[in-house]
Design an enzyme around this catalytic site. Structure first.
Site, mmCIF file in Angstrom:
data_model
loop_
_atom_site.group_PDB
_atom_site.id
_atom_site.type_symbol
_atom_site.label_atom_id
_atom_site.label_comp_id
_atom_site.label_asym_id
_atom_site.label_seq_id
_atom_site.Cartn_x
_atom_site.Cartn_y
_atom_site.Cartn_z
ATOM 1 N N HIS A 2 28.002 37.376 34.208
ATOM 2 C CA HIS A 2 29.052 38.282 34.694
ATOM 3 C C HIS A 2 30.430 37.615 34.591
ATOM 4 O O HIS A 2 31.402 38.245 34.191
ATOM 5 C CB HIS A 2 28.838 38.619 36.177
ATOM 6 C CG HIS A 2 27.592 39.374 36.501
ATOM 7 N ND1 HIS A 2 26.701 38.980 37.467
ATOM 8 C CD2 HIS A 2 27.083 40.531 35.990
ATOM 9 C CE1 HIS A 2 25.713 39.851 37.555
ATOM 10 N NE2 HIS A 2 25.903 40.798 36.666
ATOM 11 N N LYS A 27 18.078 49.577 43.487
ATOM 12 C CA LYS A 27 17.745 48.231 43.964
ATOM 13 C C LYS A 27 18.221 48.037 45.392
ATOM 14 O O LYS A 27 19.323 48.446 45.751
ATOM 15 C CB LYS A 27 18.464 47.178 43.102
ATOM 16 C CG LYS A 27 18.012 47.099 41.672
ATOM 17 C CD LYS A 27 18.712 45.908 41.014
ATOM 18 C CE LYS A 27 18.904 46.113 39.522
ATOM 19 N NZ LYS A 27 19.949 45.256 38.964
ATOM 20 N N SER A 33 20.490 39.282 37.209
ATOM 21 C CA SER A 33 20.394 38.949 38.632
ATOM 22 C C SER A 33 18.921 38.889 39.037
ATOM 23 O O SER A 33 18.523 38.053 39.855
ATOM 24 C CB SER A 33 21.141 39.980 39.481
ATOM 25 O OG SER A 33 22.497 39.994 39.115
ATOM 26 N N ARG A 50 23.868 42.836 26.719
ATOM 27 C CA ARG A 50 23.138 41.598 26.470
ATOM 28 C C ARG A 50 22.216 41.677 25.279
ATOM 29 O O ARG A 50 22.127 40.771 24.467
ATOM 30 C CB ARG A 50 22.302 41.224 27.703
ATOM 31 C CG ARG A 50 23.129 40.716 28.833
ATOM 32 C CD ARG A 50 22.365 40.701 30.117
ATOM 33 N NE ARG A 50 22.207 42.045 30.633
ATOM 34 C CZ ARG A 50 21.732 42.345 31.829
ATOM 35 N NH1 ARG A 50 21.319 41.377 32.624
ATOM 36 N NH2 ARG A 50 21.645 43.586 32.236
HETATM 37 P P1 ADP Z 1 23.729 46.709 37.753
HETATM 38 O O1 ADP Z 1 24.916 47.425 38.293
HETATM 39 O O2 ADP Z 1 22.939 47.495 36.750
HETATM 40 O O3 ADP Z 1 22.892 46.001 38.778
HETATM 41 P P2 ADP Z 1 24.692 44.211 37.044
HETATM 42 O O4 ADP Z 1 25.460 43.967 38.282
HETATM 43 O O5 ADP Z 1 23.494 43.366 36.799
HETATM 44 O O6 ADP Z 1 24.338 45.668 36.847
HETATM 45 O O7 ADP Z 1 25.648 44.096 35.786
HETATM 46 C C1 ADP Z 1 26.881 44.778 35.656
HETATM 47 C C2 ADP Z 1 27.344 44.648 34.224
HETATM 48 O O8 ADP Z 1 27.277 43.299 33.813
HETATM 49 C C3 ADP Z 1 26.525 45.412 33.200
HETATM 50 O O9 ADP Z 1 27.395 45.863 32.170
HETATM 51 C C4 ADP Z 1 25.575 44.392 32.657
HETATM 52 O O10 ADP Z 1 25.153 44.709 31.354
HETATM 53 C C5 ADP Z 1 26.485 43.184 32.658
HETATM 54 N N1 ADP Z 1 25.713 41.944 32.726
HETATM 55 C C6 ADP Z 1 24.727 41.620 33.587
HETATM 56 N N2 ADP Z 1 24.241 40.401 33.332
HETATM 57 C C7 ADP Z 1 24.949 39.935 32.268
HETATM 58 C C8 ADP Z 1 24.903 38.746 31.480
HETATM 59 N N3 ADP Z 1 24.013 37.778 31.719
HETATM 60 N N4 ADP Z 1 25.780 38.618 30.472
HETATM 61 C C9 ADP Z 1 26.661 39.606 30.211
HETATM 62 N N5 ADP Z 1 26.742 40.755 30.866
HETATM 63 C C10 ADP Z 1 25.897 40.923 31.884
#
Ligand code: ADP
Length: 163
Positions: free
Chosen positions: A17, A41, A127, A89
């Site tokens: 992130h 979640k 996550s 990703r």
């Molecule tokens: P969600 O709201 O689906 O739980 P996350 O908080 O995991 O999503 O992720 C928010 C954004 O960050 C999404 O666009 C996701 O694709 C991106 N993201 C999550 N993990 C990574 C990573 N390791 N590298 C790059 N982008 C990521």
């Protein structure tokens, strides 16, 4: 002024992130990192814990952390943002991201989606993977900033007690 929104649940924030946040911040004048609810979640960290962890690790001074219980597009409209940043990703993300793009476009087609690809090392980082590694007592130092590592570890341990 160009303003964009990078939304997610950040539960917890990871190096993947942060990679996207810092790179996106270079493309715009102002970037909102927006904490949202994920209906699918149950969250581990409170909103306040998530805000504080992100505050501790971001470097760019044009990033503002915010949260919403409304649609991301609505937040963008209300804050003068014209773009949504997403991290893509791998092929698994592609399907959900393209669906999200179309839903968002249908709500407001003035707001663009900008997709950034993460650094190679974080391509499979999520996550959920961090939660699983902690549950099985594995080291997460490659995947989260050292300054918040202990807090993440303790928070996940607190939420997932082994039977
Ligand atoms: P969600 O709201 O689906 O739980 P996350 O908080 O995991 O999503 O992720 C928010 C954004 O960050 C999404 O666009 C996701 O694709 C991106 N993201 C999550 N993990 C990574 C990573 N390791 N590298 C790059 N982008 C990521």
């Amino acid at each position: 002024m160009r303003t964009a929104v990078y939304a997610g649940s950040f539960d917890p924030v990871s190096n993947g992130h942060i990679d996207i946040m810092e790179r996106a911040a270079k493309l715009v004048d102002k970037l909102y990192v927006l904490i949202t609810y994920n209906l699918d979640k149950k969250s581990i960290f409170t909103l306040e814990e998530r805000v504080n962890m992100i505050k501790k690790v971001i470097k760019s001074d044009n990033i503002e952390i915010a949260w919403t219980d409304d649609l991301v597009v609505k937040f963008a409209e209300q804050h003068g943002a014209t773009a949504l940043i997403r991290g893509l990703r791998n092929i698994k993300d592609f399907e959900s991201e393209i669906a999200l793009y179309h839903f968002n476009r249908n709500i407001d087609n003035r707001i663009e989606t900008i997709v950034l690809f993460p650094t190679y090392l974080y391509t499979y980082l999520s996550s959920s993977a961090i939660k699983e590694l902690v549950y099985y007592d594995q080291d997460i130092s490659k995947y989260v900033p050292s300054i918040i590592k202990d807090e993440i570890y303790a928070g996940i341990k607190r939420s997932f007690k082994k039977p």
